[in-house]
Write a protein that holds these residues in place. Sequence first.
Motif, PDB file in Angstrom:
ATOM      1  N   TYR A  32       0.716  -1.265   0.126  1.00 25.05           N
ATOM      2  CA  TYR A  32       0.061   0.063  -0.058  1.00 25.05           C
ATOM      3  C   TYR A  32       0.850   1.372  -0.095  1.00 25.05           C
ATOM      4  O   TYR A  32       0.616   2.139  -0.674  1.00 25.05           O
ATOM      5  N   ALA A  33       1.838   1.348   0.879  1.00 22.62           N
ATOM      6  CA  ALA A  33       2.875   2.178   1.179  1.00 22.62           C
ATOM      7  C   ALA A  33       3.566   2.872  -0.268  1.00 22.62           C
ATOM      8  O   ALA A  33       3.860   3.710  -0.589  1.00 22.62           O
ATOM      9  N   ALA A  34       3.929   1.666  -1.046  1.00 24.12           N
ATOM     10  CA  ALA A  34       4.663   1.831  -2.299  1.00 24.12           C
ATOM     11  C   ALA A  34       3.849   2.179  -3.248  1.00 24.12           C
ATOM     12  O   ALA A  34       4.471   2.761  -4.270  1.00 24.12           O
ATOM     13  N   ILE A  35       2.638   1.953  -3.409  1.00 26.16           N
ATOM     14  CA  ILE A  35       1.845   2.264  -4.585  1.00 26.16           C
ATOM     15  C   ILE A  35       0.927   3.160  -4.442  1.00 26.16           C
ATOM     16  O   ILE A  35       0.823   3.959  -5.339  1.00 26.16           O
ATOM     17  N   VAL A  36      -0.040   3.300  -3.300  1.00 23.41           N
ATOM     18  CA  VAL A  36      -1.071   4.043  -3.591  1.00 23.41           C
ATOM     19  C   VAL A  36      -0.845   5.658  -3.433  1.00 23.41           C
ATOM     20  O   VAL A  36      -1.347   6.487  -4.074  1.00 23.41           O
ATOM     21  N   PRO A  37       0.089   6.086  -2.281  1.00 23.40           N
ATOM     22  CA  PRO A  37       0.434   7.436  -2.215  1.00 23.40           C
ATOM     23  C   PRO A  37       0.868   8.136  -3.565  1.00 23.40           C
ATOM     24  O   PRO A  37       0.445   9.184  -4.017  1.00 23.40           O
ATOM     25  N   GLN A  38       1.763   7.283  -4.252  1.00 22.15           N
ATOM     26  CA  GLN A  38       2.161   7.739  -5.489  1.00 22.15           C
ATOM     27  C   GLN A  38       1.223   8.017  -6.584  1.00 22.15           C
ATOM     28  O   GLN A  38       1.037   8.773  -7.303  1.00 22.15           O
ATOM     29  N   VAL A  39       0.284   7.133  -6.735  1.00 22.11           N
ATOM     30  CA  VAL A  39      -0.949   6.976  -7.779  1.00 22.11           C
ATOM     31  C   VAL A  39      -1.848   8.383  -7.134  1.00 22.11           C
ATOM     32  O   VAL A  39      -2.373   8.989  -8.004  1.00 22.11           O
ATOM     33  N   ALA A  40      -2.113   8.388  -5.903  1.00 20.41           N
ATOM     34  CA  ALA A  40      -3.025   9.559  -5.406  1.00 20.41           C
ATOM     35  C   ALA A  40      -2.362  10.869  -5.665  1.00 20.41           C
ATOM     36  O   ALA A  40      -2.934  11.774  -6.146  1.00 20.41           O
ATOM     37  N   ALA A  41      -1.084  10.926  -5.382  1.00 18.96           N
ATOM     38  CA  ALA A  41      -0.316  12.275  -5.680  1.00 18.96           C
ATOM     39  C   ALA A  41      -0.425  12.753  -7.126  1.00 18.96           C
ATOM     40  O   ALA A  41      -0.670  13.851  -7.466  1.00 18.96           O
ATOM     41  N   ALA A  42      -0.527  11.730  -7.813  1.00 21.00           N
ATOM     42  CA  ALA A  42      -0.609  12.098  -9.440  1.00 21.00           C
ATOM     43  C   ALA A  42      -1.904  12.644  -9.810  1.00 21.00           C
ATOM     44  O   ALA A  42      -2.142  13.393 -10.591  1.00 21.00           O
ATOM     45  N   GLY A  43      -3.002  12.017  -9.125  1.00 17.26           N
ATOM     46  CA  GLY A  43      -4.418  12.377  -9.680  1.00 17.26           C
ATOM     47  C   GLY A  43      -4.692  13.874  -8.736  1.00 17.26           C
ATOM     48  O   GLY A  43      -5.210  14.487  -9.323  1.00 17.26           O
ATOM     49  N   GLY A  44      -4.252  13.993  -7.529  1.00 20.49           N
ATOM     50  CA  GLY A  44      -4.347  15.228  -6.607  1.00 20.49           C
ATOM     51  C   GLY A  44      -5.957  15.261  -6.108  1.00 20.49           C
ATOM     52  O   GLY A  44      -6.221  16.532  -5.637  1.00 20.49           O
ATOM     53  N   ARG A  45      -6.635  14.084  -6.274  1.00 22.45           N
ATOM     54  CA  ARG A  45      -7.923  14.556  -5.654  1.00 22.45           C
ATOM     55  C   ARG A  45      -8.214  13.858  -4.679  1.00 22.45           C
ATOM     56  O   ARG A  45      -9.093  13.879  -3.743  1.00 22.45           O
ATOM     57  N   VAL A  46      -7.347  12.607  -4.124  1.00 24.84           N
ATOM     58  CA  VAL A  46      -7.840  11.878  -3.108  1.00 24.84           C
ATOM     59  C   VAL A  46      -6.408  11.882  -2.065  1.00 24.84           C
ATOM     60  O   VAL A  46      -5.213  11.748  -2.516  1.00 24.84           O
ATOM     61  N   THR A  47      -6.604  12.246  -0.748  1.00 23.87           N
ATOM     62  CA  THR A  47      -5.703  12.138   0.190  1.00 23.87           C
ATOM     63  C   THR A  47      -5.705  10.732   1.023  1.00 23.87           C
ATOM     64  O   THR A  47      -6.929  10.292   1.189  1.00 23.87           O
ATOM     65  N   VAL A  48      -4.691   9.971   0.922  1.00 24.91           N
ATOM     66  CA  VAL A  48      -4.635   8.703   1.626  1.00 24.91           C
ATOM     67  C   VAL A  48      -3.635   8.883   2.782  1.00 24.91           C
ATOM     68  O   VAL A  48      -2.719   9.492   2.711  1.00 24.91           O
ATOM     69  N   HIS A  49      -4.095   8.065   4.012  1.00 27.13           N
ATOM     70  CA  HIS A  49      -3.158   8.135   4.955  1.00 27.13           C
ATOM     71  C   HIS A  49      -2.602   6.746   5.197  1.00 27.13           C
ATOM     72  O   HIS A  49      -3.293   5.659   4.670  1.00 27.13           O
TER      73      HIS A  49
END
Length: 415
Positions: A128-145
């Motif tokens: 999760y830590a390796a994949i999700v934040p990077q994808v979220a940052a690229a989209g800019g609409r979703v903040t993940v914790h």
Amino acid sequence: MQDEIERYVRKKTRKDPFDPAVLDWICAAVTAQKAAYWNEEEKRTIRYRTPSSVIAYLAYQFPVNYAAWATIFAGLFGRRPPGHLSVLDIGCGPGTVALALIGVLDRMGGGTADVRAVERSRDHIDAYAAIVPQVAAAGGRVTVHPPVAADIRVPPAGIAGPFDLITCSNVLNELPEGDRAPLLQAYARLLSPGGLLVCIEPAEMRTASLLRRCALALHGNGLYIRAPCRFLRGTPCRAERCWSFVTHPPVAATRLMRHCAERGGSWRFCNTDVQYAYVVFAGQPVPSAYRVPERSGCIRCGDIGRHLHRYVSTEVTVVSDELGSPDTHVRKICDGTGREGVYAVMHGYHVRPANRWLLDAPYGSVVRITHALVRRNERHHAWNLLVTRDSEVVPVRPPAWPPLPGAADGEKTKD
């Protein structure tokens, strides 16, 4: 998404993801997972305690689960994106739900979300830590914790809510049956007013049927079913067993799937069929917008046995996709009053414009069937409604997708 997963495989193995040794490693892990899942014993042993098990999930199960959640989100959002959603994902795995949400909001071009998660597997949390934040940052609409590392059966400290949406993806089948309803009841207390809890489980008979059993036990006990069941007669569901699932067009095989299939000498490493059972719960009772009129002339499914060998009319929810063949079309139907299964059956040579909606009706929609012949199917302890060339099948209501808090779509179906 393929690129992100392949980068993660490269990071964990320190080799090219298509290296023969890596592919053999993935194939072995996929084979082991499938053997554990299809164990017919009551106690399945599905665990994600090694990097290989998580990578096997990403290679084999992730694409179809991602597609399932993307479809669920598209249904919940309707034609317009939500304003802002607070989301909790129970047993988040490597981030399937969060990634699907990011993808849907990006494609819709609007809406924002804040996603928190709970997961007990350290290897899943690492993915999760390796994949999700990077994808979220690229989209800019979703903040993940970062996911909270904890046993999911009790809401951990730091997860306080309230949440507009709580998701549970292929988690219940990994728990003892007695733990499932209490888990959902515990998390239901974290829903915001108008919030929804959505569960997805695999389509195979055992898991899908147990999801329905769990849902019916919860209905009125802290949670309330909003979809796909419609309770068209305003009575509690009486089904003794319900195997219901939805089917969508298959996804394309990923690069990892194709290479594993070539390496393993079998297409059993390609998982592309999108089939799943789901339930949408509300935390508060909401009256249904539609009931079958009492003087409609439509029989109840619970009374079908009184009309054996007669032609009848009925209004029902379609609770399966095509179960038959081009020669004999079969759809499961329900109004919540029958103890045994009821199926609408139509031979291909009977298809006419007036009854073709039986083939085309979406899963979860309400239809009216007129002039259908009642027959008993003793072999399957079920009832058949034979739809003939003289029958009519017409739409009554589209699938019910209850609105989420903050949803901007006034055109959505609010059953």
